[in-house]
Scaffold this active site. Structure first.
Site, PDB file in Angstrom:
ATOM      1  N   LYS A   1       0.831  -1.217   0.000  1.00 36.77           N
ATOM      2  CA  LYS A   1       0.000   0.000   0.000  1.00 36.77           C
ATOM      3  C   LYS A   1       0.862   1.261   0.000  1.00 36.77           C
ATOM      4  CE  LYS A   1      -3.131   2.520   3.124  1.00 36.77           C
ATOM      5  NZ  LYS A   1      -2.287   3.445   3.880  1.00 36.77           N
ATOM      6  N   ASN A   2       1.860   1.318   0.899  1.00 40.61           N
ATOM      7  CA  ASN A   2       2.633   2.551   1.043  1.00 40.61           C
ATOM      8  C   ASN A   2       3.526   2.827  -0.166  1.00 40.61           C
ATOM      9  OD1 ASN A   2       1.461   3.092   3.508  1.00 40.61           O
ATOM     10  ND2 ASN A   2       3.081   2.115   4.688  1.00 40.61           N
TER      11      ASN A   2
ATOM     12  N   ASP B   1      -5.560   7.875   8.909  1.00 37.64           N
ATOM     13  CA  ASP B   1      -5.742   7.356  10.261  1.00 37.64           C
ATOM     14  C   ASP B   1      -5.678   8.454  11.312  1.00 37.64           C
ATOM     15  OD1 ASP B   1      -5.997   4.701   9.534  1.00 37.64           O
ATOM     16  OD2 ASP B   1      -3.843   4.371   9.523  1.00 37.64           O
TER      17      ASP B   1
ATOM     18  N   MET C   1       6.449   7.383  17.448  1.00 34.19           N
ATOM     19  CA  MET C   1       6.099   8.323  16.373  1.00 34.19           C
ATOM     20  C   MET C   1       4.709   8.919  16.490  1.00 34.19           C
ATOM     21  SD  MET C   1       7.899   6.778  12.994  1.00 34.19           S
ATOM     22  CE  MET C   1       9.624   6.283  13.002  1.00 34.19           C
TER      23      MET C   1
ATOM     24  N   ASP D   1       4.120   0.721  11.807  1.00 39.66           N
ATOM     25  CA  ASP D   1       2.868   0.105  11.374  1.00 39.66           C
ATOM     26  C   ASP D   1       2.676  -1.299  11.933  1.00 39.66           C
ATOM     27  OD1 ASP D   1       2.053   2.299   9.979  1.00 39.66           O
ATOM     28  OD2 ASP D   1       2.677   1.585   8.021  1.00 39.66           O
TER      29      ASP D   1
ATOM     30  N   ARG E   1      -4.925  10.512   2.980  1.00 41.13           N
ATOM     31  CA  ARG E   1      -3.648  11.110   3.347  1.00 41.13           C
ATOM     32  C   ARG E   1      -2.629  11.032   2.201  1.00 41.13           C
ATOM     33  NH1 ARG E   1      -1.354  13.666   7.230  1.00 41.13           N
ATOM     34  NH2 ARG E   1       0.899  13.684   7.294  1.00 41.13           N
TER      35      ARG E   1
END
Length: 436
Positions: free
Chosen positions: A22-23, A121, A343, A321, A97
């Site tokens: 996904k990223n 998120d 983070m 993640d 995002r």
């Protein structure tokens, strides 16, 4: 809104193939805006966030052709930059995002880029300063409308290469700045750049298009600007976060699972972190084999015997993640673990749902939680819960699959944002999960 009904406590068995990352896909899809020529991308995951971005590109005027499952051809030869200032775009861009990464390529190629405050998120503050400071260093002018939270950058005379030190190793920030710099005049150096495998993939793709990016895989990138880029064909890596999710699922349900085609060289610390929790992972070619942990798994302490601490860090550190997955897995370990989420200050707030299921967790503050493992002597119990974000959602799903009884998970659209057909794929290896 959809729900999952899950009958837990069942051991699973079989093979599962991770989806495309996904990223990485979010970055790669934005990069198609850098050229008027055709770009073919393979292994694109069929998930909500990616499909939203593809729709946004289509509304911008990008021609999109589906070649087959996970394969698309994009051609941005008639981009409608005016769409960026419409109310429709403000609504569409604000729901995702990843839409922030269209700004860099649009600024590079058309001299301007706009974006509403991006969604995503709700895991704490996620600043955009790194992106826009990078654009300003390249000569762009920045403006921000506080009333409707609308950001804009413009460079009517083009971008000029620059030396810059990023204030944080932001993955999306680095990606955005690199995409802007590849068409700037002169040389750009970016120090404290992110160096995740997905960013490396973006740089390799742009080099295949004719860009000149060097230092790939390090935290110092050098970009020699070129006048234009051409087309290419690119394949997206398997999703490392999904791979970590399947490892956690196998451990918690004491299942024998093989994860296929994982791209071991791009997993970094992920296998070692799970091994610290006592989970057995075997490398078989490019697959991960996880045997059934019928006798549970023993947490390894530090050399001096102190409690194991697992924390996140920029690559090559452990990805944030997967901390939610690690936390859930630790609830049934033999031993105790301190989870330190550095983070994002809201990412651990889902632990109240695990505590309701019987997990022994002490939330020390927004960033730290101590997990006291049950060693499977006390099973989690089924409950009804709601998914607050993608990663907490999959963690709660794993907890439900290991729990005694039938659980209900609401707001499963959050899970669908990051995991492709997850209920179908879980049923294929024996899970009892129904979408309603």
């Amino acid at each position: 809104m959809g729900i999952f009904k899950i009958e837990g406590g069942i051991s699973l068995k079989g093979e599962i193939t991770p989806q495309g990352a996904k990223n990485e896909a979010l970055q790669i899809l934005c990069a198609v805006l850098l050229t008027p020529e055709k770009v073919i991308i393979n292994n694109i995951p069929d998930i909500i966030d990616i499909n939203k971005l593809i729709t946004l590109l289509g509304n911008l005027g990008v021609k999109i052709q589906k070649n087959g499952p996970g394969s698309f051809t994009f051609q941005a030869d008639e981009v409608n930059v005016g769409y960026l200032e419409t109310e429709a775009f403000k609504k569409e861009g604000g729901s995702l995002r990843g839409s922030i990464m269209i700004v860099g390529p649009l600024l590079a190629r058309f001299g301007k880029g706009y974006i509403p405050k991006p969604g995503g998120d709700k895991i704490g503050r996620r600043r955009l300063d790194t992106h826009f400071e990078g654009f300003i260093n390249l000569g762009a002018k920045f403006r921000y409308n506080k009333e409707d939270h609308f950001y804009g950058v413009e460079a009517t005379d083009g971008l000029i290469g620059s030396d810059m030190l990023l204030d944080e190793a932001s993955v999306t920030g680095t990606a955005n700045i690199v995409m802007a710099a590849v068409l700037a005049k002169g040389k750009t150096t970016i120090y404290n750049a992110a160096c995740e495998p997905y960013l490396q993939q973006l740089c390799k793709m742009m080099n295949a298009m004719g860009a000149k990016v060097s230092g790939i895989g390090s935290n110092l990138l050098t970009i020699e600007g070129v006048e234009s880029l051409g087309g290419c064909t690119h394949r997206i890596l398997p999703d490392m976060v999904e791979i970590g999710s399947w490892i956690g699922l196998a451990a918690m349900t004491r299942s024998e699972i093989t994860i296929k085609d994982v791209s071991w060289e791009n997993l970094g610390l992920i296998p070692n972190v799970f091994r610290k929790l006592g989970i057995t992972l075997e490398k078989k070619g490019d697959d991960i084999y996880i045997p059934s942990h019928k006798d549970g798994y023993q947490v390894k302490t530090d050399i001096d015997g102190s409690i194991l601490t697992i924390s996140d860090a920029p690559w090559p550190g452990f990805t944030p993640d997967l901390l939610s997955i690690v936390l859930v897995v630790a609830t049934q370990a033999r031993g105790d673990v301190l989870i330190h989420q550095k983070m994002f200050e809201s990412r651990l707030f889902f632990v109240d749902k695990l505590i309701d299921m019987g997990a022994k967790i002490i939330l020390c503050d927004p960033h730290r939680a101590v997990v006291i493992g049950h060693d499977f002597k006390s099973r989690l119990k089924a409950t009804t819960m709601s998914s607050p974000d993608i990663r907490a959602g999959i963690s709660l799903l794993i907890a439900a699959l290991s729990a005694k009884g039938t659980s209900t998970i609401q707001n499963i659209e959050q899970i669908d944002r990051g995991y492709e057909r997850i209920d179908e794929r879980l049923r294929a290896i024996g899970a009892k999960i129904v979408r309603a």
